[in-house]
Design a protein around this motif. Structure first.
Motif, short mmCIF file in Angstrom:
data_model
loop_
_atom_site.label_atom_id
_atom_site.label_comp_id
_atom_site.label_asym_id
_atom_site.label_seq_id
_atom_site.Cartn_x
_atom_site.Cartn_y
_atom_site.Cartn_z
N GLU A 72 0.68 -1.06 -0.17
CA GLU A 72 0.25 -0.13 0.12
C GLU A 72 0.81 1.06 -0.14
OE1 GLU A 72 -0.22 -2.59 2.39
OE2 GLU A 72 -2.85 -3.64 1.76
N GLU A 73 2.22 0.90 0.20
CA GLU A 73 2.47 2.58 0.29
C GLU A 73 3.60 2.55 -1.11
OE1 GLU A 73 2.42 4.29 3.02
OE2 GLU A 73 1.89 3.25 3.54
N VAL A 74 3.53 1.42 -1.74
CA VAL A 74 4.21 1.73 -2.77
C VAL A 74 4.26 2.76 -3.99
CG1 VAL A 74 4.67 0.49 -5.25
CG2 VAL A 74 4.99 -0.88 -3.74
N GLY A 75 4.63 3.66 -4.31
CA GLY A 75 4.56 5.52 -4.91
C GLY A 75 4.15 6.54 -4.43
N LYS A 76 3.83 5.92 -2.69
CA LYS A 76 3.49 7.24 -1.93
C LYS A 76 5.25 7.49 -1.57
CE LYS A 76 -0.55 5.01 -0.95
NZ LYS A 76 -1.76 4.53 0.18
N THR A 77 5.84 6.51 -1.77
CA THR A 77 7.56 7.17 -1.17
C THR A 77 8.36 6.78 -1.78
OG1 THR A 77 7.88 4.78 0.15
CG2 THR A 77 6.25 6.13 1.25
N SER A 78 9.80 7.46 -2.09
CA SER A 78 10.63 7.29 -2.90
C SER A 78 11.68 6.03 -2.79
CB SER A 78 11.21 8.47 -2.63
OG SER A 78 11.78 8.12 -1.49
N GLY A 233 21.31 -2.23 -2.45
CA GLY A 233 19.98 -2.19 -3.51
C GLY A 233 19.90 -1.21 -4.46
N LEU A 234 20.19 -1.73 -5.56
CA LEU A 234 20.37 -1.53 -6.92
C LEU A 234 19.57 0.16 -6.98
CD1 LEU A 234 22.02 -2.00 -9.16
CD2 LEU A 234 20.34 -3.83 -9.94
N GLU A 235 18.23 -0.13 -6.99
CA GLU A 235 17.64 0.86 -6.86
C GLU A 235 17.73 2.04 -5.94
OE1 GLU A 235 15.56 -2.72 -8.78
OE2 GLU A 235 16.72 -2.32 -6.65
N ARG A 236 18.13 1.51 -4.59
CA ARG A 236 18.61 3.41 -4.50
C ARG A 236 20.20 3.51 -4.81
NH1 ARG A 236 17.17 2.53 1.70
NH2 ARG A 236 14.69 1.66 1.89
N LEU A 237 20.86 2.95 -5.28
CA LEU A 237 21.89 3.22 -5.72
C LEU A 237 21.84 3.32 -6.51
CD1 LEU A 237 25.50 3.12 -5.05
CD2 LEU A 237 25.40 0.77 -6.58
N ASP A 245 15.79 12.06 -7.76
CA ASP A 245 15.05 12.09 -6.39
C ASP A 245 15.39 10.69 -6.40
OD1 ASP A 245 15.64 14.76 -6.31
OD2 ASP A 245 13.47 15.27 -6.93
N ASN A 246 14.24 10.14 -7.35
CA ASN A 246 13.77 8.64 -5.83
C ASN A 246 13.58 7.04 -7.04
OD1 ASN A 246 10.95 8.38 -8.00
ND2 ASN A 246 10.86 10.06 -6.68
N ILE A 247 13.58 6.26 -6.38
CA ILE A 247 14.03 5.60 -7.75
C ILE A 247 13.14 5.11 -8.58
CG2 ILE A 247 14.62 3.62 -5.49
CD1 ILE A 247 12.32 2.08 -5.66
N TYR A 248 12.02 6.09 -8.65
CA TYR A 248 11.07 5.81 -9.59
C TYR A 248 11.13 6.03 -10.64
CZ TYR A 248 8.21 3.22 -6.66
OH TYR A 248 7.62 2.31 -5.36
N GLU A 249 12.57 7.24 -10.95
CA GLU A 249 13.31 7.86 -11.77
C GLU A 249 14.51 6.98 -12.34
OE1 GLU A 249 13.50 11.66 -9.98
OE2 GLU A 249 11.32 12.36 -10.15
N THR A 250 14.35 6.24 -11.86
CA THR A 250 16.35 5.56 -12.04
C THR A 250 15.63 5.04 -13.61
OG1 THR A 250 15.30 3.43 -11.82
CG2 THR A 250 16.61 4.45 -10.04
N ASP A 251 16.85 4.77 -14.93
CA ASP A 251 16.84 4.57 -15.86
C ASP A 251 15.44 3.31 -16.74
OD1 ASP A 251 18.45 2.59 -15.01
OD2 ASP A 251 19.59 1.47 -16.27
#
Length: 890
Positions: A72-78, A233-237, A245-251
């Motif tokens: 439920e927190e997916v998308g609400k936080t980075s 965490g690969l996405e955080r790195l 700014d957050n993992i949702y903006e990675t490649d």
């Protein structure tokens, strides 16, 4: 730096430093206590627990992980994501803090040109456990981190255990400072939004006892070997190295998010609500692709439920973003495959299958969503009009059971309308359903023993050699016995026992093929009937059975013999499964894939992916094709080769199955070529005949055919031939004309039944005028009570009650109650006019009184309602109860 390059650099660095590169394990966990792999160390858990000896002292991996606890927190936080990847390096009693800490720092800070990640040391902070002076000293004196950038944290943040007795120890974490724009200064202790953890180094050095998951447990002492488990965490790195700014903006995730925005016409960053939905879609589509690629299919249980849940959340969010129905999921799936294929090239090979599974679920849910949303809206409207604040658990259960709505979706939709859901009632109804459904197969697969018992046997004795491809009997040594879930040295007559042998001709159930049965004999001393054989952990064959006489003791030599006739029948069924698979692919296309099977003596079932049912003609063509191949008596060849070579030859792999570097191929000329560890016939002619028994749906996009093989098929055909002969004789019709003749008889019969029903209904309604005249006044209300003739259907009872009410008009209060027993169970209908309702006589209330007397229940609207019960002998009592309620309403 792209994500794929981060992975390459990480693995190359640790390989250069003496680590074995271990491929990611499947998302579907081997551990029976887990559904999915939730952390990078999970595949190495048996090594850390001492259950198995690791084949290497040092390892490194990039592990696929799934966590749904915070969905439920997916998308609400980075930070939260359903699917993520953990970069890790592991030491099994080799190096410890003195090596792990400098290695981590070196890789993170080494210039990009030299193969590192090139992160500025002035951006990095570290934390250690409160009293871990050793780690603090290494950071300060060996690595050179400034003392003011080393902070100490407590058990919650910097101490690790598995939550159960076993290894534990302090942690040390590396944080990246995103800068003043993201929060307060002062290091991780001050603000973990600004200071983001990118690497966690776990130092396993103690053994813990029973107690809480995170704390309040005793430390029993030092571990015999100190181990290292790290996770980054690969996405955080990637977010740090790509400056986003957050993992949702990675490649990777960013490609899916931007494609979602473009398809729906929504601008990312313009509105927080739509941003959250875009992030949910990006995360869930990627997660679904990775789950499907590892063999998970949408369903209502376990992993299938998780996949269905995230796919349906994606579809609903896409519809909300686009303002209506959408068909973007296929394109987004393609984007996710391309985004992740740089790390997982196998996604390209499985793309067609992945699309098929996800497209089918989208299509099926489109109908579900329309129907279910209408039902939800009615329930919500009903709740609001009654002044309530919540949707009932019964309504939520109906949405789930009838329309496939996950409870999470119902909760979300309710929250959007300011309503709650009675989850307790929903969970209770779900439990009742589970309790009445088929029992879980866990007892069969794992018996009563703890998995650790099997692991210790494998560790101490090694894997079992399987002789069954060539031998049906042979001598073997007893390596271990398990009685009542615990290791034993002997088992005696009457006891159920699990037996591990050093070698065996018994096939253990796998790949859809049932296990062999047979006997184990200790010469002159004892015998055991083997009823089942399982592989609770890879490599270990466990023979389950009963000691029929004497005893069996560890280190005994036994004569092992399988039931050869049964094996032959099972092998024929398994070979038939391969042929049916090929025939179905020829009929429906190469996207048709196996989704499960069961091969038993003389019979089989084969589950396959398909978007439509096979009609009678298609099923006949499949059957004819299979039997034509049998007539050709094609030799069946088996050989071992590398996985890559087998796939290049066109061998079919079971979707989602885990294969080693060496695989076994079963080949029937060019007609069928599959990876398979099962037993088969020597030539297709040995099958005799294959008779398809039927085809049906067993779930969303998955269908099943069942078949008889060999003598079982012959017996089936013989019975059918005899039946056709008898019908032909009785109906005086040639066998080839039987279908038309039977259709004609059935048609006439249905017409006659309808006419009988019409006449019966007309006869019942003829009583309306007399019943209206018989109305009696009870407390100022005209009441008609009537028992219709036995067999009168509920529809006719309802029509009669409404007809009588209509004849009595609206001038005075009128209540009509009519009862009958259509099929051994009583039914009652109550009709009340508006004048009666104004006096408080509502049909729904009155029918509840009658149904209660009948031992049942009912309900409906104030003007007409229907109920029923279980006691046909209580009809008079039910009518009297209604009359009494009418009398009390004066």
């Amino acid at each position: 730096m792209e994500t794929a390059e981060i992975v390459r650099r990480f693995l190359a660095f640790f390989e250069d430093n003496g680590h074995t590169v271990v491929p990611s394990a499947s998302l579907v966990a081997d551990d029976p206590t887990l559904l999915f792999v939730p952390a990078g160390m999970v595949p190495f858990k048996p090594y850390f627990l001492g259950q198995r000896t690791p084949p290497y002292d040092r390892a490194t991996s990039v592990q696929k992980c799934i966590r749904t606890i915070d969905i439920e927190e997916v998308g609400k936080t980075s930070r939260h994501a359903t699917f993520f990847q953990m970069l890790g390096n592991f030491s099994f009693g080799d190096y410890f803090k003195e090596r792990a800490i400098p290695l981590a720092w070196e890789l993170i800070t080494k210039p990009v040109a030299e193969g590192g990640f090139g992160i500025d040391v002035d951006r990095l902070w570290v934390t250690v456990y409160l009293d871990d002076d050793e780690a603090a000293a290494i950071w300060r004196d060996v690595v050179g981190v400034a003392p003011e950038r080393i902070q100490r944290m407590g058990v919650e943040e910097n101490y690790w255990s598995m939550g159960v007795p076993g290894p534990c120890g302090p942690c040390s974490e590396i944080f990246y400072d995103r800068g003043p724009a993201y929060g307060a200064e002062g290091g991780p202790i001050a603000d973990e939004d600004r200071y983001v953890e990118i690497w966690n180094l776990v130092f396993m050095q103690y053994e813990r006892g029973e107690g809480g998951a995170k704390k309040d447990y005793p430390i029993l002492g030092d571990l015999p070997k100190q181990n290292i488990d790290t996770g980054m965490g690969l996405e955080r790195l990637a977010a740090v190295l790509q400056g986003v700014d957050n993992i949702y903006e990675t490649d990777t995730l960013g490609r899916i998010l931007q494609e979602t925005a473009a398809r729906t016409g929504v601008v990312y960053g313009a509105d927080e609500r739509s941003d959250v939905m875009l992030r949910v879609v990006a995360d869930h589509v990627r997660s679904a692709v990775m789950l499907v690629s590892d063999g998970v299919r949408p369903g209502n249980e376990k992993g299938g439920y998780v996949l269905r849940r995230i796919l349906r959340r994606s579809i609903r969010n896409l519809r909300l973003l686009s303002g209506g129905e959408s068909s973007f999921l296929h394109d987004l799936t393609d984007t996710a495959i391309k985004a992740m294929a740089g790390i997982y090239p196998d996604l390209h090979r499985g793309a067609e299958r992945i699309h098929e599974v996800i497209d089918t679920e989208e299509k099926n849910f489109a109908d579900t969503l329309r129907s279910g949303t209408a039902l939800f809206n009615r329930a919500a409207e009903r709740t609001k009009s009654a002044g309530g604040a919540g949707i009932s658990g019964a309504d939520a259960f109906q949405l789930h059971d009838t329309y496939g709505f996950p409870i999470d979706l119902t909760l979300e939709m309710a929250a959007e309308q300011g309503l709650q859901v009675d989850e307790a009632e929903f969970r209770s109804l779900m439990q009742v359903q589970r309790d009445t459904a088929k029992r879980d197969a866990k007892a069969k697969k794992l018996g009563n023993a703890d998995i650790g018992v099997y692991a210790r046997l494998l560790e101490g004795s090694g894997s079992t050699d399987f002789l069954g491809y060539t031998d049906h009997e042979g001598e073997a040594r007893v390596l271990g016995l398990i009685v009542d879930g615990a290791s034993a040295t002997a088992a005696r007559a009457g006891q159920q026992v699990e037996i591990v042998l050093d070698r065996t001709p018994f096939y253990a159930e796998s790949g859809g093929q049932l296990a062999d049965t047979g006997t184990l004999t200790v010469e002159g001393r004892g015998s055991i009937d083997v009823e089942d054989v399982q592989k609770p952990i890879p490599g270990l064959f466990v023979h389950r059975g009963t000691v029929t006489e004497g005893e069996i003791v560890v280190d005994d030599t036994v004569a092992a013999a399988i039931d050869s006739d049964r094996r032959a029948a099972v092998s024929r069924a398994h070979s038939a499964t391969h042929l049916i698979h090929s025939a179905l692919r020829n009929a429906l296309g190469p996207a048709t894939g196996q989704a499960g099977s069961e091969n038993q003596p003389g019979r089989l079932r084969f589950d396959f992916t398909a978007n439509k049912a096979l009609d009678t003609a298609e099923l006949a063509e499949v059957e004819e094709e299979v039997n034509t191949v049998l007539a050709g008596d094609i030799p069946v060849r088996y050989f071992e080769t590398s996985l890559d070579e087998a796939l290049s030859m066109g061998a079919l792999a079971m979707f989602g199955e885990k294969y080693g570097d060496r695989v076994r191929v079963v080949e029937m000329s060019d007609y069928s070529r599959e990876l398979c560890g099962g037993t088969h016939v020597g030539a297709t002619g040995q099958l005799g005949v294959v008779k398809l028994l039927g085809e049906s749906s067993i779930g969303s996009g998955v269908r099943r055919v069942e078949a008889a093989v060999g003598i079982d098929a012959f017996r089936r055909l013989s019975k059918e031939s005899l039946l056709v002969g008898r019908l032909s004789e009785q109906l005086k019709t040639p066998s080839e004309e039987l279908p038309q003749r039977i259709d004609s008889i059935v048609s006439r019969l249905r017409t006659a039944e309808k006419e009988i029903e019409r006449l019966r209904g007309a006869q019942v309604l003829q009583a309306a005028e007399g019943l209206a005249k018989s109305a009696r006044e009870v407390g100022g209300t005209l009441l008609v009570s009537h028992t219709a003739p036995e067999g009168t259907g509920a529809d006719d009872v309802r029509k009669l009650a409404l007809d009588v009410r209509g004849r009595l008009g609206e001038d005075r209060p009128v209540a009509v109650v009519v009862a009958s027993v259509p099929k051994d169970r009583p039914v009652v209908v109550v009709a009340a006019n508006k004048a009666a309702q104004q006096r408080g006589l509502r049909a729904g209330d009155l029918v509840g009184v009658a149904a209660g007397a009948l031992g049942g229940g009912g309900g409906g609207k104030p003007d007409v309602a229907q109920g029923g019960g279980t006691d046909p002998g209580a009809l008079d009592a039910a009518l009297r109860a209604v009359a009494q309620r009418v009398a009390d309403a004066q």
